[in-house]
Scaffold this motif. Structure first.
Motif, PDB file in Angstrom:
ATOM      1  N   VAL A  23      36.811  33.894  41.882  1.00 43.91           N
ATOM      2  CA  VAL A  23      36.209  33.966  40.614  1.00 43.91           C
ATOM      3  C   VAL A  23      37.308  34.823  39.764  1.00 43.91           C
ATOM      4  N   ILE A  24      37.822  35.843  40.233  1.00 43.12           N
ATOM      5  CA  ILE A  24      39.099  36.593  39.696  1.00 43.12           C
ATOM      6  C   ILE A  24      40.267  35.795  39.498  1.00 43.12           C
ATOM      7  N   ILE A  25      40.730  35.495  40.667  1.00 46.45           N
ATOM      8  CA  ILE A  25      42.282  35.140  40.722  1.00 46.45           C
ATOM      9  C   ILE A  25      42.447  33.732  39.856  1.00 46.45           C
ATOM     10  N   PRO A  26      41.355  32.895  40.037  1.00 51.86           N
ATOM     11  CA  PRO A  26      41.397  31.610  39.291  1.00 51.86           C
ATOM     12  C   PRO A  26      41.520  32.069  37.707  1.00 51.86           C
ATOM     13  N   SER A  27      40.627  32.667  37.350  1.00 53.92           N
ATOM     14  CA  SER A  27      40.515  33.048  36.179  1.00 53.92           C
ATOM     15  C   SER A  27      41.987  33.764  35.473  1.00 53.92           C
ATOM     16  N   GLN A  28      42.433  34.391  36.323  1.00 56.15           N
ATOM     17  CA  GLN A  28      43.760  35.053  35.912  1.00 56.15           C
ATOM     18  C   GLN A  28      44.951  33.935  36.066  1.00 56.15           C
ATOM     19  N   VAL A  29      45.189  32.995  37.043  1.00 53.60           N
ATOM     20  CA  VAL A  29      46.231  32.377  37.338  1.00 53.60           C
ATOM     21  C   VAL A  29      46.129  30.818  36.534  1.00 53.60           C
ATOM     22  N   LEU A  30      44.855  30.547  36.364  1.00 52.74           N
ATOM     23  CA  LEU A  30      44.777  29.015  35.963  1.00 52.74           C
ATOM     24  C   LEU A  30      44.608  28.931  34.460  1.00 52.74           C
ATOM     25  N   ASP A  31      44.278  30.032  33.647  1.00 51.02           N
ATOM     26  CA  ASP A  31      44.366  29.741  32.276  1.00 51.02           C
ATOM     27  C   ASP A  31      45.777  29.847  31.980  1.00 51.02           C
TER      28      ASP A  31
ATOM     29  N   GLY B 192      23.985  39.108  39.937  1.00 51.25           N
ATOM     30  CA  GLY B 192      24.604  40.045  38.832  1.00 51.25           C
ATOM     31  C   GLY B 192      25.811  39.644  38.359  1.00 51.25           C
ATOM     32  N   SER B 193      26.712  39.356  39.288  1.00 50.52           N
ATOM     33  CA  SER B 193      28.025  39.127  38.662  1.00 50.52           C
ATOM     34  C   SER B 193      28.004  37.778  37.742  1.00 50.52           C
ATOM     35  N   LEU B 194      27.198  36.975  38.348  1.00 51.95           N
ATOM     36  CA  LEU B 194      27.015  35.577  37.437  1.00 51.95           C
ATOM     37  C   LEU B 194      26.398  35.771  36.033  1.00 51.95           C
ATOM     38  N   PHE B 195      25.568  36.545  36.087  1.00 50.35           N
ATOM     39  CA  PHE B 195      24.688  37.052  34.612  1.00 50.35           C
ATOM     40  C   PHE B 195      25.695  37.574  33.966  1.00 50.35           C
ATOM     41  N   ILE B 196      26.727  38.392  34.422  1.00 45.09           N
ATOM     42  CA  ILE B 196      27.633  39.085  33.502  1.00 45.09           C
ATOM     43  C   ILE B 196      28.594  38.208  32.978  1.00 45.09           C
ATOM     44  N   PHE B 197      29.079  37.129  33.926  1.00 46.60           N
ATOM     45  CA  PHE B 197      30.011  36.145  33.379  1.00 46.60           C
ATOM     46  C   PHE B 197      29.257  35.137  32.374  1.00 46.60           C
ATOM     47  N   PHE B 198      28.087  34.693  32.644  1.00 44.72           N
ATOM     48  CA  PHE B 198      27.344  33.726  31.813  1.00 44.72           C
ATOM     49  C   PHE B 198      27.331  34.668  30.330  1.00 44.72           C
TER      50      PHE B 198
END
Lengths: 198, 481, 212
Positions: A23-31, B192-198
Motif C-alpha cells: 500500500v505505502i510503497i506503491p503509492s510512493q514510487v509509482l505515482d 480501518g486503514s481502508l476507511f482512511i484511504f477511501f
C-alpha cells in the motif's frame, strides 16, 4: 507473558509489513513525479463523470482495463493495445478499473478502436444488436424515451431498436449515458510513453 | 457415549454425544449471529442465482438499474462474505471463548446490540451497492461510511473476545485459538486503514489496485481461512482442549500467515506494476503451498484419528470436504500464479473457480458443519428429518463440485481460445457460455440445499419437542440405517 | 516417565490423546517438497524481480515468458523528430490536442464557460504568470474582456513537458491577433521549479501575487 507480547507483536509486524509493501510503497514510487514521465492529459467534465458511471454500473466486473506485455499474454496480439499499460496511464484516476476477469474484451484502448458515439449508444441500449447472442447485459435504464419535438434529435437512437416505441417518441441517452460514452471514447492508452528521466 | 441411540444416529443426533456446556449468555448471541448468517446466505445465493440467470438471459430484469449484473454480482459477494462468512465466524469465535469460560458472558447484551447494528450496516451497505455507490469491485466494495460502521460494530463486538483471548494466553498453546486471534486482529486493522484511504482519497492511481488486492487477499487468507482452519483445529483438538505442540501445525500456521500478507500481488501479473512487486507476490504464493501442505498433513493425521474415535458423522463429513477444498484451492492458486500458466489463465474463469472452491467449498463447508454442531447443541433435540439433512449435504456437495468443474473447464476453454489471437472474441464468449450455464445450474443446486436447511431450522425453532416424534424418529432411523 | 509427563490423563486409556503421537510423523516427501519450493522461491526473489528496482516493468527471461527481441529501436527514433520541428507547429498541434476542447480552435473560448485566450492579458502578459496558470490550473472568478467566468481548469504540469509547454505558450501568445515573445523550454523549466511544487489549482485571487 513475554511470549504473549512477542507473539501479538509479531502478528502486527507482519500485518504492517505486508501493508507497507503493497500500500505505502506503491503509492510512493509509482505515482510519476511531476518532472518524470509525462502523464496523459487530465480528465475533466464529462469524462470524469463517465468514469464514475462506469464504476457504479459494475462494468469492470466483466471488462478489464489493462494490457499485458506481449510475453505475458495475448492482449497485444488481439489488438487490445499496442504496448503494455504503465502506471502513468492511470495517473489521473483515483480508482483505476484494472478489473478482475475478462468476460468481455479489454477496454484500455476502446476509444481508439471505436470512435463513433452512436455505436456505443446502440451497444449500451441493446448489445444484441451489435454482438448477436452476447452476454453483455443491456443498459436500457441509462436511456429515456422523450417526445420528439419537430426533427429527430441527432443523438437519438435508431427507432428500430424498440418495436414498441410509440409514434412521435424517441430514445435519448440520459446524461449518465452521455458521460459514460464520453469516458469510453477517451480511453486511449496507445500514445508513446517516454522512458523515465533519471 | 454408551447410549446406542447416539452411536447410531449418524445424521439425526448428528454426533453431539457430548454436548458443550455453553452458558445461555453466550448461546443467545451465538444463535442470533448464526440465524443472521443463514439469512444473509440466502440473500447472497439469491443474488448469485439472479446473476447466473442474467448470464443466460442478459435482458432479465434489465430495466432496473439496481439489479444490473455488476451490482448484484458485487452485492452477492459482499453479502456472502460479510453477512454469512463473518457473522458465522464471529458466532464461532464467541462459542470458542464461551466454551472454556468459567463465568457467564457479562457483555452479552452489548454484544447482541452491536451484532444487530453490524447486520444493519451490512444491509445499508448492500443497499448502497445496489444504488451504485461502488468504490471498487472486490471485498472492499463498501462505500466509506459503511466501512466505518462495520469497523465500529466489529470492534464493539470483539473487544471482549480479543481481550479474553489475550489474557488467557491460550493462543500460545492451541492452534485453534491462535488462528482465531490472527483473524480477529486482522480485520479492524485492514478495514480501518481502508476507511482512511477511501475517505481521504490518499491512495490513487495504480496503487489503489495494489491496495485493493492486498485487502482481498487478506480477507481471504487472513480472515476466512484462519477462522475456517480454527474451526477444523477446534474439531480435531476435541473438547478437552487436547492441544498438542505439533511441529507441522505450527510451521503451517507461521508460513501461511507470513505469506498471506504478501501473496496478493500475484494477481497483478501483467498489470502496470514493477517486476519486484509481482515477483514477490508469486514467490509468496508458491510458499503458501508449502504452508498449506504442512497444515494439510497435520490436519489430515488428526482428522483421521478424530473420525476413527468418534465415528463418521455429519460434522466430520462437512469438515473433511472443507479440508480437501482448502488444500486444492491453495495449491491450485499457487500453480496458476506461475507466469507460464498465468499468461493463459489470468483473467479467466479458472481463477474464479479456485476462488469459488475456497469460499464456497472450504469456508462455507466448515461453517455449515460448525453451524450444524452449534444448532444441535442449542436445540438439544433430535433433528426432525434425516432426509432433509441428507439433502442439504449432498446437494451442497454436488452443487459445489459441479460449480467448480464447470468454471474450471470453462476457464480452460476460455484461456486456450483467448490465446489464439485470430479467434474473434465473440467466438470465445460463445464457447464458454454452455459452461457458464452449467455453473448457474450448480448454483441453483447450492441454493436449494441451503433452502432445505433453513426450512428445517425454521421447523426446529417452531416445533415443540414431542416425545412421540422423537420415538418415531428413532424408529425411522433404525430402519434407515 | 516421559510418557506420563506428556500425558496427564489417567493411564489405562487405550488410546493416547488425539494428535499426540501422530505429531512426530513428518513424511519424508515433505522435506523434499520444502526444498524444491524454497529453492524456487529464492530463485524468484533473487533473479526474477528486476533487481528490486521500481522502474523495471518487463523481463523476457524464461520465467516471465520468453520474447524474441525486436523493437527497441523504434522508440529512440521518435524523440529527435519531435525536437527538430518548429515550436509554432508543435504548439498548434498540442493546442489542438489538449486545449481546443475547451478554449476552442479559434481561441475564443465559450461564452460563460471557458474564457478566451485571444486578447487576454493573462496570455500576453507576464510569462511567469501564464506558466504558473498552465502548470497548476486555475479556478475561481475571472473577468476577461468584460465577461465573467467561474470555472476550473486542470493543471498540466504532469501532462506536458517543458518543450511542449513552451511551444504551446509560444503558440497562444502569437495567434489570433496576440503578439508576444517566444518562450523557451529553459524558462519553463525555471517556472516549473518555482511553481510546480504546489498542490491543486491556483485561485484567481492568488493571481496578483504571481509573475514577479
Amino acid at each position: 507473558m513475554i511470549a504473549r507480547i512477542v507473539w501479538v507483536l509479531g502478528i502486527f509486524l507482519c500485518f504492517l509489513f505486508g501493508w507497507f509493501v503493497y500500500v505505502i510503497i506503491p503509492s510512493q514510487v509509482l505515482d510519476p513525479s511531476p518532472e518524470g514521465e509525462e502523464t496523459p492529459p487530465p480528465n475533466f467534465g464529462l469524462v470524469e463523470v463517465g468514469q464514475q458511471v462506469y464504476g457504479a454500473n459494475g462494468c469492470s466486473g466483466c471488462h478489464t482495463q489493462l494490457v499485458r506485455p506481449a510475453n505475458m499474454g495475448s492482449d497485444i496480439a488481439r489488438g487490445w493495445g499496442n504496448r503494455r499499460t504503465l502506471p502513468v496511464d492511470y495517473y489521473h484516476e483515483t480508482n483505476p478499473f484494472l478489473g478482475i476477469v475478462r468476460i468481455g474484451p479489454d477496454l484500455s484502448n476502446i476509444g481508439k478502436r471505436k470512435k463513433d458515439s452512436s455505436w456505443f449508444y446502440i451497444l449500451l441500449y441493446e448489445p444484441n444488436q451489435i454482438f448477436p447472442g452476447t452476454i453483455m447485459p443491456p443498459y436500457k435504464y441509462l436511456f429515456r424515451k422523450v417526445r420528439a419535438e419537430g426533427k429527430r434529435n441527432p443523438q437519438a437512437l435508431p427507432p428500430e431498436l424498440d418495436r414498441t416505441l410509440p409514434n412521435g417518441m424517441q430514445i435519448m441517452p440520459s446524461p449518465e449515458a452521455v458521460a459514460l460514452v464520453a469516458y469510453l471514447l477517451s480511453l486511449d492508452r496507445s500514445y508513446p510513453t517516454q522512458p523515465k528521466k533519471q | 457415549m454408551s447410549n446406542p441411540m447416539v452411536e447410531s444416529q449418524e445424521w439425526i443426533g448428528s454426533g453431539v454425544s457430548r454436548p458443550v456446556s455453553l452458558d445461555r449468555s453466550f448461546f443467545i448471541p451465538v444463535i442470533f449471529m448464526l440465524v443472521a448468517a443463514f439469512f444473509w446466505l440466502l440473500v447472497s445465493m439469491g443474488f448469485a442465482l439472479l446473476g447466473a440467470g442474467k448470464i443466460v438471459i442478459p435482458s432479465l430484469l434489465g430495466s432496473w438499474g439496481w439489479l444490473t449484473f455488476g451490482r448484484i454480482g458485487l452485492a452477492s459477494f459482499l453479502v456472502f462474505s460479510y453477512g454469512w462468512g463473518m457473522n458465522g465466524g464471529l458466532a464461532y469465535a464467541l462459542y470458542l471463548i464461551g466454551k472454556n469460560a468459567q463465568e457467564p458472558f457479562r457483555g452479552s447484551g452489548y454484544f447482541l446490540c452491536s451484532a444487530l447494528f453490524w447486520n444493519l450496516s451490512i444491509f445499508i451497505g448492500m443497499m448502497a451497492v445496489l444504488i451504485g455507490e461502488i468504490p471498487s469491485l472486490s471485498w472492499a466494495g463498501w462505500p466509506d461510511f459503511v466501512l466505518f460502521l462495520l469497523l465500529l460494530n466489529y470492534s464493539l463486538m470483539n473487544y471482549w473476545i480479543v481481550k479474553k483471548l489475550l489474557v488467557s494466553g491460550s493462543f500460545l498453546r492451541s492452534l485453534s485459538h491462535s488462528y482465531l486471534l490472527i483473524a480477529l486482529l486482522w480485520f479492524p486493522w485492514a478495514i480501518g486503514s481502508l476507511f482512511i484511504f477511501f475517505h481521504w482519497l490518499v491512495i490513487r492511481g495504480v496503487s489503489f489496485a495494489s491496495m485493493e488486492w492486498w485487502f482481498n487477499e487478506g480477507f481471504l487468507h487472513l480472515w476466512l481461512a484462519p477462522v475456517g482452519l480454527s474451526m477444523l483445529y477446534d474439531y480435531v483438538e476435541g473438547r478437552n482442549g487436547q492441544r498438542s505442540s505439533s511441529f507441522l501445525g505450527w510451521l503451517g500456521l507461521i508460513l501461511f500467515f507470513l505469506c498471506s500478507n504478501f501473496a496478493s500481488a500475484s494477481h497483478l501479473i501483467g498489470a502496470p506494476f514493477p517486476l519486484w512487486i509481482v515477483g514477490l507476490g508469486i514467490a509468496a504464493r508458491i510458499l503458501l503451498i508449502l504452508g498449506a501442505v504442512a497444515i494439510g498433513i497435520d490436519l489430515l493425521q488428526r482428522l483421521k484419528k478424530r473420525i476413527q474415535a468418534n465415528k463418521q458423522n455429519i460434522f466430520s463429513r462437512y469438515f473433511l470436504i472443507a479440508f480437501y477444498c482448502f488444500l486444492i484451492a491453495i495449491v491450485g492458486d499457487g500453480c496458476i500464479a506461475m507466469p507460464f500458466v498465468s499468461r493463459l489463465v489470468h483473467f479467466s474463469f479458472v481463477e474464479i473457480a479456485f476462488l469459488v472452491l475456497f469460499i464456497y467449498g472450504f469456508y462455507s463447508f466448515v461453517l455449515m458443519g460448525m453451524a450444524h454442531y452449534l444448532y444441535s447443541n442449542f436445540f438439544r433435540k433430535p433433528w426432525l428429518s434425516e432426509t432433509f439433512l441428507k439433502i442439504t449435504f449432498w446437494t451442497n456437495m454436488y452443487g459445489i463440485s459441479f460449480l467448480f468443474v464447470f468454471l474450471f473447464l470453462g476457464g480452460i476453454v476460455q484461456s486456450v481460445e483467448l490465446e489464439n489471437a485470430e479467434l474473434p472474441f465473440s467466438q470465445v464468449v460463445e464457447s464458454v457460455l454452455p459452461y457458464l450455464r452449467g455453473a448457474g445450474m450448480s448454483a441453483t443446486l447450492i441454493l436449494f440445499s441451503q433452502l432445505t436447511y433453513c426450512f428445517l431450522l425454521l421447523l426446529m425453532f417452531l416445533m415443540p419437542v414431542e416425545k412421540e416424534g422423537i420415538e418415531k424418529n428413532e424408529k425411522n432411523l433404525s430402519r434407515s440405517i | 516417565m516421559r510418557e506420563n509427563e506428556k500425558n496427564p490423563q489417567p493411564t489405562g486409556i487405550p488410546q493416547p490423546p488425539l494428535g499426540e503421537e501422530s505429531n512426530r510423523k513428518i513424511p519424508s516427501w515433505f522435506w523434499l517438497l520444502s526444498f524444491i519450493i524454497l529453492s524456487v522461491v529464492v530463485y524468484i526473489l533473487v533473479f526474477e524481480t528486476g533487481g528490486w528496482r521500481s522502474s523495471v516493468f518487463d523481463a523476457t527471461s524464461l520465467f516471465w515468458g520468453y520474447m524474441p527481441k525486436e523493437k527497441p529501436k523504434e522508440k529512440v527514433l521518435q524523440k529527435p523528430q519531435a525536437v527538430a520541428a518548429d515550436p509554432m507547429a508543435i504548439g498548434q498541434e498540442q493546442y489542438q490536442a489538449m486545449c481546443a476542447a475547451c478554449h476552442q480552435p479559434s481561441g475564443m473560448g465559450m461564452a460563460g464557460q471557458y474564457p478566451p485566450l485571444a486578447n487576454s492579458e493573462y496570455v500576453i502578459g507576464s510569462k511567469a504568470r501564464l506558466a504558473a496558470i498552465l502548470l497548476n490550473g486555475l479556478s475561481g472568478e475571472l473577468k476577461i474582456n468584460g465577461q465573467n467566468y467561474n470555472g476550473v481548469m486542470p493543471g498540466w504540469k504532469t501532462a506536458l513537458n517543458d518543450e511542449k509547454l513552451a511551444a504551446i505558450m509560444t503558440f497562444i501568445r502569437n495567434s489570433w491577433g496576440n503578439h508576444g515573445d517566444k518562450v523557451e523550454a529553459s524558462e519553463v523549466k525555471q517556472f516549473r521549479e518555482k511553481y510546480g511544487k504546489k498542490e491543486g489549482a491556483w485561485k484567481t485571487t492568488e493571481l496578483s501575487t504571481l509573475g514577479e
